[in-house]
Every structure is written in C-alpha cells, then in structure tokens.
Design a protein around this motif. Structure first.
Motif, PDB file in Angstrom:
ATOM      1  N   ASN A  38       0.781  -1.183   0.543  1.00  0.00           N
ATOM      2  CA  ASN A  38       0.218   0.256  -0.148  1.00  0.00           C
ATOM      3  C   ASN A  38       0.731   1.440   0.184  1.00  0.00           C
ATOM      4  O   ASN A  38       0.277   2.111   0.086  1.00  0.00           O
ATOM      5  N   GLU A  39       1.763   1.004   0.436  1.00  0.00           N
ATOM      6  CA  GLU A  39       2.893   2.698   0.485  1.00  0.00           C
ATOM      7  C   GLU A  39       2.508   2.860  -1.390  1.00  0.00           C
ATOM      8  O   GLU A  39       3.145   2.263  -2.861  1.00  0.00           O
ATOM      9  N   TYR A  40       2.699   4.660  -1.614  1.00  0.00           N
ATOM     10  CA  TYR A  40       2.785   5.354  -2.108  1.00  0.00           C
ATOM     11  C   TYR A  40       3.358   6.623  -2.171  1.00  0.00           C
ATOM     12  O   TYR A  40       2.806   6.996  -0.871  1.00  0.00           O
ATOM     13  N   SER A  74       3.628  -0.550  -5.882  1.00  0.00           N
ATOM     14  CA  SER A  74       3.385  -2.057  -6.264  1.00  0.00           C
ATOM     15  C   SER A  74       3.321  -2.140  -7.758  1.00  0.00           C
ATOM     16  O   SER A  74       3.209  -3.094  -8.610  1.00  0.00           O
ATOM     17  N   GLU A  75       2.566  -0.829  -7.851  1.00  0.00           N
ATOM     18  CA  GLU A  75       2.081  -0.726  -9.466  1.00  0.00           C
ATOM     19  C   GLU A  75       3.077   0.062 -10.844  1.00  0.00           C
ATOM     20  O   GLU A  75       2.959  -0.122 -11.288  1.00  0.00           O
ATOM     21  N   ILE A 100      11.525   8.114 -10.262  1.00  0.00           N
ATOM     22  CA  ILE A 100      11.094   8.529  -9.692  1.00  0.00           C
ATOM     23  C   ILE A 100      12.240   9.555  -8.627  1.00  0.00           C
ATOM     24  O   ILE A 100      13.440   9.242  -8.956  1.00  0.00           O
ATOM     25  N   LYS A 101      11.941  11.343  -8.660  1.00  0.00           N
ATOM     26  CA  LYS A 101      13.053  11.734  -8.041  1.00  0.00           C
ATOM     27  C   LYS A 101      12.175  13.302  -6.822  1.00  0.00           C
ATOM     28  O   LYS A 101      10.779  13.309  -6.798  1.00  0.00           O
ATOM     29  N   GLU A 107       5.634  12.843   3.764  1.00  0.00           N
ATOM     30  CA  GLU A 107       4.955  13.793   3.360  1.00  0.00           C
ATOM     31  C   GLU A 107       3.876  12.981   2.259  1.00  0.00           C
ATOM     32  O   GLU A 107       2.850  13.359   1.150  1.00  0.00           O
ATOM     33  N   SER A 108       4.756  11.708   1.692  1.00  0.00           N
ATOM     34  CA  SER A 108       4.344  10.689   0.529  1.00  0.00           C
ATOM     35  C   SER A 108       3.841  11.837  -0.317  1.00  0.00           C
ATOM     36  O   SER A 108       3.240  11.550  -1.701  1.00  0.00           O
TER      37      SER A 108
END
Length: 482
Positions: A38-40, A74-75, A100-101, A107-108
């Motif tokens: 669920n990490e986003y 995960s996606e 990703i940077k 703060e997600s």
C-alpha cells in the motif's frame, strides 16, 4: 490463521510458547507485506528533460502520470513501462526513461522525472520505390521490370514547429508522375487540430480491368498519358482524450482517362463510357487506440470506424455511401510471446453498380489476406481477419558512441521477432464476377515471417505465405512509425 500453525496447538507450555511466537512473527510479516503493497506517493511535479524542440504539452498528452495522481509503488514498474511505450509511439523520441525523484516519505509526495532523446525530425529523401501494389507483384507478375519504378525527391518533417505537426512534400517521376503536399497541425487549440493536402498524378500505363483476379495493364503505342488524378482536401481533428481520435474531412476529386481507355479498353472504368469523373466526398473517422506501442503492439486493443459519402450534390458523376470498421486485440502471453488479431469489414450502403475505378476490395495496402499478394479481390462488401503469433528472439540496446555523429541515433534499440500468420477473408461482388474466381469465396492464407524493429520507429518484415490454391509466395514490407 494459516493451516500449518494449527498443528502446534498442544496443551504443553513449550508448545504454547512456540505457537505464540510463530503467530506473532506471521502477523508482523503479513502487516509488513501489506504496508509495502500500500506504499504510495502523490505526484507533485512532472519534470521533463531533453525535449529541445517538442513542446511539453505534446508529452503530457500521452501520459497517465500527471501532477496530483496517486501512484502505488507496487504498480509503478508497470505504469512506467506503459508511459514509456506511449512516448515511443509518437515517433518523436529514440530514448525514453521515466523515474521517481525527490520522494518525501513522510509527506508521501514525489516527482516524476522524464529524460528524453529527441528523434531526427526532418527526412529529405531520394525516392526509389516500386509502382506496384507490393513487392511480390513486381517480383513475380511484372518480372522485376525496372520501368515500373518511381524516383524523385521527397521531404518529410514530423515535428515542424514542435507540436507534432507533420509536413510532407513529394516530387516524383518515373512510372507515375506525382506531386504532393500534406500538412497536419494536430493541436491548434487544446485538443483541436486541422490538416490539408493537394495531390496530382499522371501515368502512361493504366490498370484498366481485373481478370482472373489480376490487374491487366495497357499503354498506348504513342505513350500518351492515360490516367490523371487530382485531389485536394482539408479537415479537422479532435483528440477527445489520450485514446480517442475523431477526424472530419472534405475532399474534391477530379480523375480523367484518355478516350482510348473508355472506348476500347473498358467502358465501365467510370461507367457508361465516361472519360472523366469529379465529385466531393465527406469522411468521418473514429479511432479508440488503447494499444501498447502502436508500431508493433505488445498488448491492448483498438477500435476504429469510417463513414464516407462520395458525391454530395454538387456533381452527379459519382454517388456512394460506405461504412467500414473493425478492431484489434493483442495479448502479451509472457515476456517473449504475443498473440494478436485484427478484424475489419466494409460495405456499400447504396446497392447499385459501381465504376471499376471505385470498386476496390482486398489486396490493397494492409487490407490483404497474406498468401494472395499477387491478387486483387474487388467487391462491394468484404471482411478480413488477420492473426499472428509472435516470439521475440532479440531485444537489445546498442550504443554506437563516437562511431555515430548524430546524437539522435547513438542509442539504437533493435528487436528481432519470428511470426506465424493465419488470415481469413471474404469478398461479396455481384457485378464483376465473370472471370474473377476468388470473389464470393472464402479465402485463407498462412505462413511464417521475420520482423526487425530499429530505433522504435522502423519495421522491416519478410513474409512467406501459402493460400488455399496451394500457391506460395514471399513479400518484403517496411514501415515507419510516422
């Protein structure tokens, strides 16, 4: 509770302690795995680098990773690949990398960073091409006759102002004299664009009739021009969203044949012995393209349709209403195997006799049942189903380094596939059937093929196919993704 823990439910103190420890460990691992899945993060910015000419809006129109979107880790790998393929499909870039940077865990939030290498956009060319419908016809039926070759100069720019606008110029001599200019500006305002073209050609040899499902050609002894064609048109296009496209186009056609064709070769060329035809046409095209990498689809689907009204009241030379449509579907079975199919059908809604020159069916362009390259099956209505099973033998990125002076081509992606084809088709023709035995009969073609893809923009295919007549033949095809 997993089944294997139930075996530890004994009444001894030692077993109870062990059962408790294992249960706690299982819960910790499960919660950890669930938290990880669920990490986003929420996209704060999309940063694009390397687009020296291409406007940012052209890139953003292809993405489903936009500021404010929520991305689950995960996606991310799947979405990263999907968006890279969409950018490759524009043919504007030879190298694409999405990462990703600036990820702020507390703060997600994070940024999407896109690095691009722009393609070479302007393609001046020396034209040297075959005048026949495909390579197989020129090689077998026309006995490799080099008088049936076109030559000249061409220019194609696929990103003239940085808005994915395409300009095409052609000055051609040889078998067919052809002069053409086309321009398409897809983003004048928001998702609206417009396009236009002017085309003229003439030739001294004409395909005047179909006999035994083969086009017969004729020249006059004095080598006069037997066929002239003029076409001009303009239209608007609308991109409703990432996947949906709409085009509306109005055209003017004026085609002329020498009286020798109308009186001695085929009075039905334009019907009733006429030596000319002119008409306006109105066309509407719809496409819903959800394929992954459209030059050589690796998954997804596409729906498409067309309505064409030829003759809209100004001239009475031609009057017809036709509709066509179909779909594609591609399945990525695993990382190397892909299966895909394409179905298309067309029908004329006005059920009257059509001039020979306007009565086309299967055998032209991609509307071809493989194995019948040497034939044309003209008709009022037709259907075709083309299927392929592909296996990827090679997928390699090569860096030419200093050996390549143009930075756009320093990094080359090369892919090699083998392919098995199986096609079906049927043409309904009520009029021109006397000597054309393939009309109104099921058609089936099959055979192997080899495909080579370079720089994500160029495809070369070699096909060897069989048909239901027991005949076999080969064909060589190439295509650019622009």
């Amino acid at each position: 509770m997993p089944i294997f823990l139930r075996n530890f439910r004994q009444k001894s103190l030692l077993n109870k302690v062990f059962y408790t420890l294992v249960t706690c460990l299982y819960c910790i691992v499960s919660l950890s795995a669930q938290a990880q899945s669920n990490e986003y993060f929420i996209i704060e910015n999309v940063i694009v680098e390397g687009n020296l000419k291409t406007d940012d809006i052209i890139i953003f129109n292809e993405l489903d990773l936009l500021p404010g979107d929520t991305v689950y880790l995960s996606e991310f790998s799947i979405r990263k690949t999907y968006n890279e393929k969409r950018l490759y499909s524009t043919a504007l870039f030879t190298d694409v990398a999405i990462n990703i940077k600036n990820w702020n865990v507390e703060e997600s939030i994070g940024d999407i960073h896109i690095t691009l290498q722009e393609n070479w956009y302007i393609y001046p060319s020396l034209i040297f091409e075959l005048a026949d419908r495909n390579f197989s016809v020129w090689w077998s039926d026309q006995k490799r006759d080099f008088s049936r070759v076109n030559y000249g100069l061409g220019l194609e720019h696929i990103n003239l102002t940085g808005h994915k606008d395409k300009l095409k110029l052609k000055f051609q001599q040889g078998y067919t004299h052809k002069y053409e200019i086309k321009y398409n500006y897809p983003y004048i305002s928001n998702n609206w664009g417009m396009f236009g073209e002017i085309f003229y050609s003439n030739q001294k040899e004409i395909g005047y009739i179909t006999d035994q499902n083969k086009t017969l050609f004729q020249k006059h002894d004095d080598e006069r021009v037997l066929l002239q064609r003029f076409r001009t048109g303009m239209g608007i296009n609308y991109r409703q969203n990432v996947f949906q496209f709409h085009n509306i186009k109005i055209e003017y056609h004026h085609n002329q044949i020498d009286k020798y064709v109308a009186t001695e070769l085929n009075p039905d060329y334009f019907l009733d012995g006429k030596d000319g035809i002119q008409f306006f046409s109105l066309k509407y095209d719809f496409t819903y393209d959800h394929r992954l990498f459209n030059l050589y689809p690796e998954g997804g689907y596409m729906l498409f349709g067309n309505i064409t009204k030829e003759g809209i009241g100004i001239f009475g030379d031609f009057d017809n209403l036709s509709i066509s449509g179909g779909f594609e579907k591609h399945f990525m079975l695993n990382k190397n195997w892909t299966f895909g199919g394409r179905f298309k059908a067309k029908t004329n809604l006005f059920r009257r006799k059509i001039a020979f020159a306007n009565n086309t069916g299967l055998g032209y362009g991609n509307d071809l049942v493989r194995g019948y390259q040497s034939y044309v099956i003209d008709g009022t209505d037709w259907v075709i189903l083309k299927t392929s099973l592909r296996y990827k033998l090679l997928d390699k990125n090569h860096n030419w380094g200093k050996a390549m002076a143009l930075k756009q081509f320093k990094k080359m992606n090369i892919r090699l596939y083998i392919r098995a084809n199986l096609d079906f088709g049927y043409v309904n023709e009520p009029t021109y059937t006397a000597t054309n035995t393939l009309n109104n009969k099921p058609l089936i073609g099959f055979g192997p093929a080899v495909d080579v893809l370079l720089f994500h923009t160029y495809k070369l295919s070699f096909e060897y196919s069989f048909n239901h007549l027991g005949q076999a033949g080969w064909d060589l095809r190439s295509a650019f993704n622009f």
